[in-house]
Design a protein around this motif. Structure first.
Motif, PDB file in Angstrom:
ATOM      1  N   THR A 100     -31.278 -36.648  -3.666  1.00  0.00           N
ATOM      2  CA  THR A 100     -32.596 -36.611  -3.031  1.00  0.00           C
ATOM      3  C   THR A 100     -32.754 -37.650  -1.929  1.00  0.00           C
ATOM      4  OG1 THR A 100     -33.522 -38.140  -4.673  1.00  0.00           O
ATOM      5  CG2 THR A 100     -33.631 -35.787  -5.178  1.00  0.00           C
ATOM      6  N   TYR A 151     -38.160 -29.948  -7.336  1.00  0.00           N
ATOM      7  CA  TYR A 151     -37.499 -29.705  -6.051  1.00  0.00           C
ATOM      8  C   TYR A 151     -38.209 -28.602  -5.276  1.00  0.00           C
ATOM      9  CZ  TYR A 151     -33.801 -29.424  -2.600  1.00  0.00           C
ATOM     10  OH  TYR A 151     -33.099 -29.449  -1.428  1.00  0.00           O
ATOM     11  N   GLY A 154     -41.387 -30.194  -3.931  1.00  0.00           N
ATOM     12  CA  GLY A 154     -41.079 -31.191  -2.912  1.00  0.00           C
ATOM     13  C   GLY A 154     -40.488 -30.621  -1.639  1.00  0.00           C
ATOM     14  N   SER A 155     -39.882 -29.446  -1.702  1.00  0.00           N
ATOM     15  CA  SER A 155     -39.270 -28.847  -0.512  1.00  0.00           C
ATOM     16  C   SER A 155     -40.200 -27.881   0.202  1.00  0.00           C
ATOM     17  CB  SER A 155     -37.983 -28.114  -0.904  1.00  0.00           C
ATOM     18  OG  SER A 155     -38.258 -27.088  -1.845  1.00  0.00           O
ATOM     19  N   ALA A 161     -37.350 -31.050   1.740  1.00  0.00           N
ATOM     20  CA  ALA A 161     -37.438 -31.978   0.609  1.00  0.00           C
ATOM     21  C   ALA A 161     -37.172 -33.403   1.080  1.00  0.00           C
ATOM     22  CB  ALA A 161     -36.456 -31.572  -0.483  1.00  0.00           C
ATOM     23  N   LEU A 166     -40.556 -35.633  -2.582  1.00  0.00           N
ATOM     24  CA  LEU A 166     -39.964 -35.489  -3.910  1.00  0.00           C
ATOM     25  C   LEU A 166     -40.574 -36.484  -4.891  1.00  0.00           C
ATOM     26  CD1 LEU A 166     -36.205 -34.891  -3.043  1.00  0.00           C
ATOM     27  CD2 LEU A 166     -37.767 -33.264  -4.085  1.00  0.00           C
TER      28      LEU A 166
END
Length: 350
Positions: A100, A151, A154-155, A161, A166
């Motif tokens: 990440t 994920y 967050g993306s 991402a 994230l």
């Protein structure tokens, strides 16, 4: 007229590794020695302090009629389990931070540990799970589902991402999952006594069968983590540059995520959600090794084993003849270390 001097003849190779590599290798040896010392202290200290002669006898040929040697033999599975769980959490944290590029990524902050906990408590409450084998499989399912959800959240949107997105997604998912766990426990108070000792993080239920149950998953997860080490180094440069260097970023992320799920899921299933090891140990490792994951991963694993075994010893000593659970001790030890690392390095992203 101008004259040109001949080019200097390159020095012949000496066949020696760079000094930095030698220092890193020496550091690994020091870590192994520290881990051995922590393991010896773990089998020596508890509600009963055992002398070194009894420690040696208890490890090599224990006499079941000798109380001291029997105590040593009973502490061996707990020590081995602490070593394995600490190494697994350190590796999982290093892999998550590399995937990440987020210095705050770890199984706890990204919600993976809480996702595994939610699935375990649901399994206990509604499906009657009571064995470690059952815990392991539902913990894997919870860890994988939570990682995928974090994920995905967050993306979403512009920019993909990013480390900040994230971290925020992990915090939001962790809050939601924690509320779900509380909801289940409030409606099923009969499950609370079973769950509360597991939730705080403990090695007190260690035995040989528990070690053998999680060992295959930890081995596979460790092999996958080592296999993606070079890919993690490339991802630190950005996806475009990593692709230009010949790395298949999708494959690296998939294998790395599988490694993190296997390592953290097995550790949470057998010992509960233990905090700070996956977060702090990779940062501590980078302070000795630099950013190369070929060195960060083994250092993080060894540091994690040393910290968890050492925290377990302290928990048995400070509250003798009772003991403090290892999850409490890692929080007490890990928080000051994390604060010191953040103040010294001021790391924003990897």
């Amino acid at each position: 007229m101008t004259s040109t001097s001949p080019a200097p003849t390159p020095a012949p190779p000496t066949g020696r590794r760079p000094a930095s590599a030698r220092r890193r290798a020496l550091g690994l040896v020091v870590c192994v020695v520290a881990l051995v010392v922590a393991c010896l202290l773990s089998v020596s200290f508890g509600s009963r302090v055992v002398g070194w002669s009894d420690v040696v006898a208890g490890l090599l040929h224990p006499d079941p009629d000798d109380i001291a040697q029997a105590a040593v033999a009973s502490r061996v599975p707990r020590t081995v389990l602490g070593l394995l769980v600490g190494a697994a959490l350190g590796l999982a944290g290093a892999v998550m931070q590399g995937l990440t590029r987020n210095p705050l990524a770890d199984p706890g902050i990204l919600g993976v540990s809480f996702g595994a906990s939610l699935f375990v408590v649901v399994g206990i409450a509604w499906f009657g799970l009571s064995t470690l084998t059952g815990y392991v499989w539902v913990a894997f399912a919870g860890a994988g589902a939570t990682m995928a959800l974090v994920y995905a959240v967050g993306s979403a949107g512009r920019g993909g991402a990013t480390p900040l997105k994230l971290a925020l997604a992990g915090a939001a998912v962790t809050a939601a999952v924690s509320s779900m766990i509380s909801m289940v426990l409030l409606t099923r108070t009969d499950v609370l006594n079973t769950f509360r000792f597991w939730q705080v993080g403990s090695l007190g239920r260690a035995d040989t069968s528990a070690i053998l149950t999680i060992l295959p998953f930890l081995l596979v997860g460790g092999v996958l983590a080592v296999a993606v080490a070079r890919g993690l180094d490339a991802l630190a440069l950005g996806d475009d540059l990593a692709t230009g260097l010949g790395q298949h970023t999708g494959t690296v992320r998939a294998l790395g995520a599988l490694a993190a799920v296997l390592l953290s899921g097995a550790a949470v299933a057998v010992a509960g959600p233990i905090a700070f090891i996956g977060l702090v140990m990779p940062h501590l490792a980078r302070g000795f090794t630099g950013p190369s994951h070929r060195w960060v991963l083994p250092y993080a694993a060894l540091f994690g084993g040393v910290l968890l075994v050492g925290a377990d010893v302290l928990g048995r000593v400070v509250a003798r003849p009772q003991e403090l659970e290892v999850g409490i001790m890692t929080a007490l030890l890990g928080a000051p270390v994390l604060i010191a690392i953040v103040r010294r390095s001021k790391v924003r992203e990897l």
